[in-house]
Design a protein around this motif. Structure first.
Motif, PDB file in Angstrom:
ATOM      1  N   LEU A 235      36.009  44.751  45.000  1.00  0.00           N
ATOM      2  CA  LEU A 235      36.897  44.317  43.921  1.00  0.00           C
ATOM      3  C   LEU A 235      36.180  43.276  43.071  1.00  0.00           C
ATOM      4  O   LEU A 235      35.462  42.423  43.598  1.00  0.00           O
ATOM      5  N   GLU A 236      36.391  43.343  41.767  1.00  0.00           N
ATOM      6  CA  GLU A 236      35.732  42.422  40.845  1.00  0.00           C
ATOM      7  C   GLU A 236      36.754  41.807  39.897  1.00  0.00           C
ATOM      8  O   GLU A 236      37.630  42.510  39.377  1.00  0.00           O
ATOM      9  N   VAL A 237      36.637  40.506  39.711  1.00  0.00           N
ATOM     10  CA  VAL A 237      37.509  39.782  38.785  1.00  0.00           C
ATOM     11  C   VAL A 237      37.375  40.375  37.391  1.00  0.00           C
ATOM     12  O   VAL A 237      36.287  40.786  36.969  1.00  0.00           O
ATOM     13  N   ARG A 238      38.491  40.454  36.677  1.00  0.00           N
ATOM     14  CA  ARG A 238      38.446  40.886  35.287  1.00  0.00           C
ATOM     15  C   ARG A 238      38.811  39.705  34.396  1.00  0.00           C
ATOM     16  O   ARG A 238      39.876  39.104  34.542  1.00  0.00           O
ATOM     17  N   HIS A 239      37.915  39.400  33.479  1.00  0.00           N
ATOM     18  CA  HIS A 239      38.167  38.301  32.543  1.00  0.00           C
ATOM     19  C   HIS A 239      39.033  38.794  31.390  1.00  0.00           C
ATOM     20  O   HIS A 239      39.123  39.992  31.124  1.00  0.00           O
ATOM     21  N   GLU A 240      39.638  37.870  30.700  1.00  0.00           N
ATOM     22  CA  GLU A 240      40.495  38.242  29.575  1.00  0.00           C
ATOM     23  C   GLU A 240      39.679  38.943  28.500  1.00  0.00           C
ATOM     24  O   GLU A 240      38.480  38.694  28.337  1.00  0.00           O
ATOM     25  N   ASN A 241      40.329  39.840  27.778  1.00  0.00           N
ATOM     26  CA  ASN A 241      39.639  40.584  26.726  1.00  0.00           C
ATOM     27  C   ASN A 241      39.583  39.768  25.441  1.00  0.00           C
ATOM     28  O   ASN A 241      39.952  38.581  25.417  1.00  0.00           O
ATOM     29  N   SER A 242      39.120  40.398  24.370  1.00  0.00           N
ATOM     30  CA  SER A 242      38.947  39.682  23.103  1.00  0.00           C
ATOM     31  C   SER A 242      40.263  39.168  22.529  1.00  0.00           C
ATOM     32  O   SER A 242      40.278  38.270  21.690  1.00  0.00           O
TER      33      SER A 242
END
Length: 365
Positions: A235-242
């Protein structure tokens, strides 16, 4: 290798500029490699085969890749590529920093940044001046631009070698046996050290002692672990999009992982409030879990874990947090990078809880 004579650099620059200014040619039916090869033969018909191939490779890297950075990314001895703004590019090779002969201007740096993060759906500009991303080859990239980066765009690329280090390359036979036994006996282990000390690399080596019959869930900010286990979920953290939405934090992934029937949970690094969730997971039937944190020593690691736990939205008193910490973490393993670039285990400490306090007692040093 092609010589560094000015005429070759002029030809490289001219062909690159011509192709970059002709998007119709790049989007035509002819492959880019064929277009570049034709252009090289036209501009330098007397160039030898080897020199012509090298010039073609460099122009292809300029037009569709990362230019002179491509060669650095292909060098298995390079672990870090560092751009401090316009000027020379620095690299870490075999554990030692060195200045390269490659110099970039601000326009070139931003062009390479866009090529790295654009396909990933990320952006970096004055409104969003910091970005973290993972390249297709697994390398981790961090970019900081103006107004935060005063002297121009700063880029840091952390590469992860294809060769995985064994535990015996970090420590002596007795320490190696101790750590392998600790993993197999399902002790909860936290690896600590400074930036670039080799925490993730050591975590990889430790995790290879996990029996293949166990189900392992890994959680990382940037996927770096390569455990090679048959029953594993990454599992990998997802950062906020633009638009500033869509983020999924380490804490959320930890809570999700608990519903996935894990035998062990491996958290690449704890940095904040997710520390409490990790400690609770270790205390609720998920023994044998592994993680890392930034710290300079075993006692400092304990204090860091306490502080990060307090960052969460919890009203637990410090005494309760120390109780959780003392019962959750079994071993603290220190690692550091030596001046020659080698990574070594510096200490192995057992965590004790006495009188409402937690302390680290050395087993090996």
């Amino acid at each position: 290798m092609i010589s560094s004579e000015p005429e070759h650099e002029v030809i490289e620059r001219q062909i690159t500029k011509r192709l970059m200014s002709d998007p119709e040619a790049l989007s035509g039916g002819v492959s880019l490699e064929v277009l570049v090869h034709r252009a090289v033969r036209e501009e330098a018909p007397l160039l030898g085969r080897q020199a012509s191939s090298e010039l073609t490779r460099r122009i292809l890297a300029n037009v569709s890749g990362l230019g002179p950075l491509e060669e650095m990314l292909e060098d298995t001895n390079v672990s870090d590529i560092l751009i401090n703004g316009p000027g020379p590019v620095w690299i870490e090779r075999r554990g030692c920093l060195e200045q390269t002969e490659v110099e970039l201007d601000e326009a070139s740096i931003m062009q390479f940044v866009e090529r790295m993060i654009g396909p990933l759906g990320r952006r970096v500009d004055r409104c969003s001046p910091i970005v973290d991303a993972r390249l297709p080859d697994g390398s981790r990239v961090n970019v900081v631009v103006s107004p935060l980066a005063v002297d121009g765009p700063a880029v840091s690329i952390r590469r992860f070698g294809s060769r995985q280090l064994s535990l015996s390359e970090f420590c002596s036979g007795s320490v190696c046996d101790l750590l392998v036994s600790a993993v197999r006996e399902r002790r909860n282990i936290v690896v600590f050290g400074g930036t670039g000390a080799g925490k993730t690399t050591l975590l990889n080596a430790l995790a290879r002692a996990i029996p293949p019959t166990e189900r392992v869930i890994t959680i990382e900010d940037t996927a770096e672990l390569k455990l090679g286990l048959p029953n594993m979920v990454r599992l990998e953290v997802r950062h906020e999009n633009s638009e500033g939405v869509g983020s999924v934090t380490t804490r959320e992934l930890l809570r999700t992982a608990l519903r996935m029937r894990p035998d062990r949970i491996v958290v690449g690094e704890v940095r904040g409030s997710e520390t409490l969730d990790m400690l609770m997971a270790m205390n609720t039937g998920h023994s044998g879990s592994l993680s890392t944190c930034h710290a300079n020593g075993p006692d400092d690691a304990l204090r860091r874990l306490e502080t990060m736990t307090l960052l969460g939205d919890t009203d637990l008193p410090l005494s309760a947090i120390r109780s959780q910490l003392g019962s959750a973490v079994d071993l603290l393993v220190g690692v550091q990078r030596c001046p020659d670039g080698k990574r070594l285990v510096t200490s192995v400490s057992v965590v004790d809880e006495t009188g409402g306090d937690v302390s680290a007692s050395p087993l090996e040093k």
